[in-house]
Design an enzyme around this catalytic site. Structure first.
Site, PDB file in Angstrom:
ATOM      1  N   SER A 102       0.914  -0.982  -0.112  1.00 12.85           N
ATOM      2  CA  SER A 102       0.116   0.313  -0.052  1.00 12.85           C
ATOM      3  C   SER A 102       1.051   1.154   0.062  1.00 12.85           C
ATOM      4  O   SER A 102       2.089   1.176   0.690  1.00 12.85           O
ATOM      5  CB  SER A 102      -0.747  -0.045   1.196  1.00 12.85           C
ATOM      6  OG  SER A 102      -1.529   1.232   1.537  1.00 12.85           O
ATOM      7  N   TYR A 117      -1.874  -0.907  10.240  1.00 15.83           N
ATOM      8  CA  TYR A 117      -2.093  -1.375   8.972  1.00 15.83           C
ATOM      9  C   TYR A 117      -0.844  -0.779   8.125  1.00 15.83           C
ATOM     10  O   TYR A 117      -0.130  -1.670   7.421  1.00 15.83           O
ATOM     11  CB  TYR A 117      -3.313  -0.505   8.410  1.00 15.83           C
ATOM     12  CG  TYR A 117      -3.544  -0.814   6.752  1.00 15.83           C
ATOM     13  CD1 TYR A 117      -4.022  -2.156   6.341  1.00 15.83           C
ATOM     14  CD2 TYR A 117      -3.372   0.038   5.895  1.00 15.83           C
ATOM     15  CE1 TYR A 117      -4.192  -2.228   5.175  1.00 15.83           C
ATOM     16  CE2 TYR A 117      -3.585  -0.193   4.520  1.00 15.83           C
ATOM     17  CZ  TYR A 117      -3.982  -1.428   4.178  1.00 15.83           C
ATOM     18  OH  TYR A 117      -4.132  -1.527   2.838  1.00 15.83           O
TER      19      TYR A 117
HETATM   20  N1  LIG Z   1      -8.617  -0.399  -1.665  1.00 18.32           N
HETATM   21  C1  LIG Z   1      -7.635   0.257  -1.590  1.00 18.32           C
HETATM   22  O1  LIG Z   1      -7.533   1.397  -1.950  1.00 18.32           O
HETATM   23  C2  LIG Z   1      -6.231  -0.399  -1.126  1.00 18.32           C
HETATM   24  C3  LIG Z   1      -5.239   0.423  -1.006  1.00 18.32           C
HETATM   25  C4  LIG Z   1      -3.796  -0.107  -0.436  1.00 18.32           C
HETATM   26  C5  LIG Z   1      -3.877  -1.540  -0.545  1.00 18.32           C
HETATM   27  N2  LIG Z   1      -4.996  -2.092  -0.549  1.00 18.32           N
HETATM   28  C6  LIG Z   1      -4.857  -3.826  -0.350  1.00 18.32           C
HETATM   29  O2  LIG Z   1      -5.324  -4.326  -1.415  1.00 18.32           O
HETATM   30  C7  LIG Z   1      -5.907  -5.684  -0.765  1.00 18.32           C
HETATM   31  C8  LIG Z   1      -7.216  -5.890  -1.141  1.00 18.32           C
HETATM   32  O3  LIG Z   1      -8.190  -4.797  -0.345  1.00 18.32           O
HETATM   33  P1  LIG Z   1      -9.440  -4.384  -0.707  1.00 18.32           P
HETATM   34  O4  LIG Z   1      -9.429  -3.141  -0.648  1.00 18.32           O
HETATM   35  O5  LIG Z   1      -9.711  -5.386  -2.028  1.00 18.32           O
HETATM   36  O6  LIG Z   1     -10.371  -4.848   0.619  1.00 18.32           O
HETATM   37  P2  LIG Z   1     -11.445  -5.579   0.693  1.00 18.32           P
HETATM   38  O7  LIG Z   1     -12.637  -5.312  -0.372  1.00 18.32           O
HETATM   39  O8  LIG Z   1     -11.715  -5.543   2.346  1.00 18.32           O
HETATM   40  O9  LIG Z   1     -11.188  -7.332   0.476  1.00 18.32           O
HETATM   41  C9  LIG Z   1     -10.194  -8.014   1.281  1.00 18.32           C
HETATM   42  C10 LIG Z   1     -10.277  -9.398   0.636  1.00 18.32           C
HETATM   43  O10 LIG Z   1      -9.274 -10.144   1.627  1.00 18.32           O
HETATM   44  C11 LIG Z   1      -9.947 -11.260   1.836  1.00 18.32           C
HETATM   45  N3  LIG Z   1      -9.530 -11.706   3.332  1.00 18.32           N
HETATM   46  C12 LIG Z   1      -9.344 -10.562   4.623  1.00 18.32           C
HETATM   47  N4  LIG Z   1      -8.933 -11.236   5.654  1.00 18.32           N
HETATM   48  C13 LIG Z   1      -8.716 -12.679   5.125  1.00 18.32           C
HETATM   49  C14 LIG Z   1      -8.548 -13.679   5.885  1.00 18.32           C
HETATM   50  N5  LIG Z   1      -7.942 -13.863   7.168  1.00 18.32           N
HETATM   51  N6  LIG Z   1      -8.115 -14.879   4.954  1.00 18.32           N
HETATM   52  C15 LIG Z   1      -8.524 -14.967   3.742  1.00 18.32           C
HETATM   53  N7  LIG Z   1      -8.678 -13.753   3.038  1.00 18.32           N
HETATM   54  C16 LIG Z   1      -8.946 -12.497   3.768  1.00 18.32           C
HETATM   55  C17 LIG Z   1     -11.567 -10.735   2.070  1.00 18.32           C
HETATM   56  O11 LIG Z   1     -11.954 -11.991   1.889  1.00 18.32           O
HETATM   57  P3  LIG Z   1     -13.019 -12.852   2.976  1.00 18.32           P
HETATM   58  O12 LIG Z   1     -13.481 -12.029   3.898  1.00 18.32           O
HETATM   59  O13 LIG Z   1     -14.071 -13.592   2.169  1.00 18.32           O
HETATM   60  O14 LIG Z   1     -12.130 -13.803   3.710  1.00 18.32           O
HETATM   61  C18 LIG Z   1     -11.575 -10.205   0.882  1.00 18.32           C
HETATM   62  O15 LIG Z   1     -11.688 -10.971  -0.353  1.00 18.32           O
HETATM   63  C19 LIG Z   1      -5.434  -5.550   0.715  1.00 18.32           C
HETATM   64  O16 LIG Z   1      -4.183  -6.319   0.697  1.00 18.32           O
HETATM   65  C20 LIG Z   1      -5.341  -4.242   1.143  1.00 18.32           C
HETATM   66  O17 LIG Z   1      -4.558  -3.932   1.978  1.00 18.32           O
HETATM   67  C21 LIG Z   1      -6.188  -1.703  -0.747  1.00 18.32           C
END
Ligand SMILES: NC(=O)c1ccc[n+]([C@@H]2O[C@H](COP(=O)([O-])OP(=O)(O)OC[C@H]3O[C@@H](n4cnc5c(N)ncnc54)[C@H](OP(=O)(O)O)[C@@H]3O)[C@@H](O)[C@H]2O)c1
Length: 254
Positions: A143, A157
């Site tokens: 991130s 985080y």
């Molecule tokens: N969106 C952004 O702007 C942004 C920015 C920087 C970094 N990121 C990173 O991108 C990645 C995806 O984030 P997102 O924004 O798409 O978040 P999200 O919509 O909350 O999705 C998170 C995903 O991770 C899975 N997950 C969470 N805990 C888990 C566990 N213990 N075991 C297996 N799967 C798990 C969830 O699936 P289940 O709940 O079904 O297990 C879900 O599919 C993350 O690493 C986040 O830190 C996102």
């Protein structure tokens, strides 16, 4: 050099960035191995993708990445089902947290367990397979918040994402030699992309749609960049500002 990576594992594929990347790779004709805890969402996504792209294989499995034994088992099962894994996108992540010292150790610990210990297990399991195959592409989702220490709810985080970026860079350093030329490692540092996680955050004009974000992520992955801020504009520039800004300014941004 970039090769077509046919069989792709995506963790955290039940929502947000993982789900968006699955749609983009399916449209490119790649086989997918999708995992997360919410299997109903994975099953619905697999149905949608195989109906839209009948030539691809989509397999799904329940996986909680904090169950580290299960990470190794599920990755090996995916490898056996698909006849090899060409790319692993370690995307599963948790954005939970509260300021340090305010009584929320459990929430902060859960974030570290998912984003650091769970990620380490994914990297170990993926690299075991890639080293045996002498080929494969590991993609670690960090991130922009990894660049500096952040206050408030983001402290743990951001620290977890700094660990993710460092872990990926170390694995890349390990595999830079000619003997491991088939192995590549990419660190993605997304800015703000719409997802379940960012749905809970304050709205900002810097937020891009899930679809735009997924396209930008996939384009950086396909280029097999060592490190990419996503979308590249404005985050490549903002990350440099963030890196050198005084902490008094950084604290206003988080
Ligand atoms: N969106 C952004 O702007 C942004 C920015 C920087 C970094 N990121 C990173 O991108 C990645 C995806 O984030 P997102 O924004 O798409 O978040 P999200 O919509 O909350 O999705 C998170 C995903 O991770 C899975 N997950 C969470 N805990 C888990 C566990 N213990 N075991 C297996 N799967 C798990 C969830 O699936 P289940 O709940 O079904 O297990 C879900 O599919 C993350 O690493 C986040 O830190 C996102």
């Amino acid at each position: 050099m970039s090769t077509e990576r046919k069989n792709i594992v995506i963790t955290g594929a039940s929502a947000g960035l993982g789900e968006g990347m699955a749609r983009e790779f399916a449209a490119k004709g790649r086989n997918l191995a999708l995992c997360a805890r919410r299997t109903d969402r994975l099953a619905a996504l697999a149905k949608e993708l195989t109906e839209a792209h009948p030539d691809i294989t989509v397999t799904t499995k329940a996986l909680d990445v904090t169950d580290t034994d299960a990470v190794f088992r599920v990755f090996r099962e995916f490898r056996d089902e698909l006849g090899g894994i060409d790319r692993v996108i370690a995307n599963a992540g948790l954005g939970k947290g509260q300021p340090i010292g305010t009584g929320y150790f459990e929430a902060n610990k859960q974030t570290i367990e998912t984003n650091v210990i769970g990620l380490l297990a994914q990297c170990e399991a993926a690299m075991e397979i890639f080293r045996e195959q002498e080929a494969g592409h590991l993609v670690v989702v960090s991130s922009v918040s990894a660049v500096r220490g952040m206050r408030g709810n983001v402290t743990t985080y951001a620290a977890s994402k700094a660990a993710a970026a460092s872990l990926a860079e170390g694995i890349r350093a390990q595999h830079l030699s000619k003997d491991t030329a088939g192995i590549a490692v990419t660190t993605l540092l997304p800015g703000y992309i719409e997802s379940e996680m960012t749905g809970r955050a304050n709205k900002t004009p810097l937020m891009v749609s899930g679809e735009k974000g997924a396209k930008a992520l996939v384009s950086a992955i396909e280029a097999e960049k060592a490190k990419a801020y996503v979308p590249w504009w404005p985050w490549t520039v903002l990350a440099q500002v963030l890196r050198f800004a005084p902490l008094s300014l950084v604290r206003k941004l988080s």
